[in-house]
Design a protein around this motif. Structure first.
Motif, PDB file in Angstrom:
ATOM      1  N   VAL A  23      46.628  48.894  35.174  1.00  0.00           N
ATOM      2  CA  VAL A  23      45.826  47.776  35.673  1.00  0.00           C
ATOM      3  C   VAL A  23      44.478  47.742  34.959  1.00  0.00           C
ATOM      4  O   VAL A  23      44.024  46.689  34.504  1.00  0.00           O
ATOM      5  CB  VAL A  23      45.661  47.845  37.206  1.00  0.00           C
ATOM      6  CG1 VAL A  23      44.671  46.792  37.701  1.00  0.00           C
ATOM      7  CG2 VAL A  23      47.007  47.681  37.898  1.00  0.00           C
ATOM      8  N   ALA A  24      43.839  48.898  34.826  1.00  0.00           N
ATOM      9  CA  ALA A  24      42.534  48.968  34.153  1.00  0.00           C
ATOM     10  C   ALA A  24      42.629  48.485  32.705  1.00  0.00           C
ATOM     11  O   ALA A  24      41.712  47.835  32.199  1.00  0.00           O
ATOM     12  CB  ALA A  24      41.988  50.391  34.213  1.00  0.00           C
ATOM     13  N   THR A  25      43.737  48.763  32.048  1.00  0.00           N
ATOM     14  CA  THR A  25      43.935  48.296  30.678  1.00  0.00           C
ATOM     15  C   THR A  25      43.933  46.776  30.616  1.00  0.00           C
ATOM     16  O   THR A  25      43.399  46.180  29.677  1.00  0.00           O
ATOM     17  CB  THR A  25      45.271  48.833  30.113  1.00  0.00           C
ATOM     18  OG1 THR A  25      45.185  50.256  30.073  1.00  0.00           O
ATOM     19  CG2 THR A  25      45.549  48.302  28.723  1.00  0.00           C
ATOM     20  N   HIS A  26      44.495  46.130  31.640  1.00  0.00           N
ATOM     21  CA  HIS A  26      44.619  44.673  31.639  1.00  0.00           C
ATOM     22  C   HIS A  26      43.396  43.935  32.180  1.00  0.00           C
ATOM     23  O   HIS A  26      43.082  42.847  31.694  1.00  0.00           O
ATOM     24  CB  HIS A  26      45.860  44.248  32.433  1.00  0.00           C
ATOM     25  CG  HIS A  26      47.131  44.583  31.734  1.00  0.00           C
ATOM     26  ND1 HIS A  26      47.573  43.906  30.627  1.00  0.00           N
ATOM     27  CD2 HIS A  26      48.055  45.546  31.965  1.00  0.00           C
ATOM     28  CE1 HIS A  26      48.705  44.423  30.205  1.00  0.00           C
ATOM     29  NE2 HIS A  26      49.025  45.422  31.007  1.00  0.00           N
ATOM     30  N   ILE A  27      42.721  44.497  33.195  1.00  0.00           N
ATOM     31  CA  ILE A  27      41.615  43.760  33.813  1.00  0.00           C
ATOM     32  C   ILE A  27      40.322  44.559  33.924  1.00  0.00           C
ATOM     33  O   ILE A  27      39.361  44.101  34.534  1.00  0.00           O
ATOM     34  CB  ILE A  27      42.014  43.201  35.193  1.00  0.00           C
ATOM     35  CG1 ILE A  27      42.343  44.315  36.182  1.00  0.00           C
ATOM     36  CG2 ILE A  27      43.153  42.202  35.074  1.00  0.00           C
ATOM     37  CD1 ILE A  27      42.498  43.850  37.615  1.00  0.00           C
ATOM     38  N   GLY A  28      40.278  45.743  33.359  1.00  0.00           N
ATOM     39  CA  GLY A  28      39.073  46.556  33.398  1.00  0.00           C
ATOM     40  C   GLY A  28      39.057  47.540  34.549  1.00  0.00           C
ATOM     41  O   GLY A  28      39.844  47.442  35.486  1.00  0.00           O
ATOM     42  N   ALA A  29      38.141  48.470  34.457  1.00  0.00           N
ATOM     43  CA  ALA A  29      38.006  49.508  35.479  1.00  0.00           C
ATOM     44  C   ALA A  29      37.478  48.900  36.778  1.00  0.00           C
ATOM     45  O   ALA A  29      36.741  47.914  36.757  1.00  0.00           O
ATOM     46  CB  ALA A  29      37.056  50.597  34.995  1.00  0.00           C
ATOM     47  N   PRO A  30      37.847  49.485  37.907  1.00  0.00           N
ATOM     48  CA  PRO A  30      37.344  48.966  39.185  1.00  0.00           C
ATOM     49  C   PRO A  30      35.857  49.284  39.363  1.00  0.00           C
ATOM     50  O   PRO A  30      35.342  50.245  38.806  1.00  0.00           O
ATOM     51  CB  PRO A  30      38.186  49.710  40.221  1.00  0.00           C
ATOM     52  CG  PRO A  30      38.608  50.965  39.552  1.00  0.00           C
ATOM     53  CD  PRO A  30      38.752  50.621  38.088  1.00  0.00           C
TER      54      PRO A  30
END
Length: 150
Positions: A23-30
């Protein structure tokens, strides 16, 4: 960004079954993460930049978008850009019915839950896409509801 919901698949680039790293790869770190009540659950928040992502056993199981995230669409319906009553009626028709419990409206065949989009201030308006089997055995407290008369 337009967040397109695909039943039982995901929202935008976020797909059910992804790991937090995917998920982080696609939309960035939380911006922040929070451990759930159950040991195997986690939720990630990215403010108004992306939906809230919930994990079970380190895999995406639910994705929740709020009214302020931008354009969220499902099968041509702009969820927050259309009158809430119309959205509820359209989802009910597509699902073949709707059920409600404690303010959560379940569209089980579409893989969606929503808050009362036809009530209150939009600050509480949200839509959640869920992975298949998420609600299995958890709907005893739900009752049928119809939005066709509203």
């Amino acid at each position: 960004m337009t967040w397109l919901i695909d039943s039982f698949s995901g929202i935008g680039p976020i797909k059910f079954g992804m790991t937090p790293e995917d998920v982080a790869t696609h939309i960035g770190a939380p911006d922040r993460s929070r451990q759930g009540l159950r040991l195997d659950t986690l939720s990630e928040h990215r403010g108004t930049k992306a939906p809230i992502v919930r994990y079970r056993e380190n895999r995406v199981s639910e994705i929740e978008a709020f009214y302020d995230i931008g354009v969220v669409a499902f099968r041509g319906i702009s969820v927050f850009g259309t009158n809430g009553s119309k959205v509820l009626r359209a989802l009910e028709e597509l699902n073949g019915g709707a059920a409600i419990s404690v303010g959560i409206i379940l569209f089980d065949r579409l893989g969606l839950t929503v808050g009362r989009l036809d009530e209150g201030p939009p600050t509480g308006h949200s839509i959640t896409a869920f992975a298949s089997a998420t609600w299995n055995g958890k709907t005893d407290d739900f009752t049928s509801i119809s939005f066709n008369d509203r």
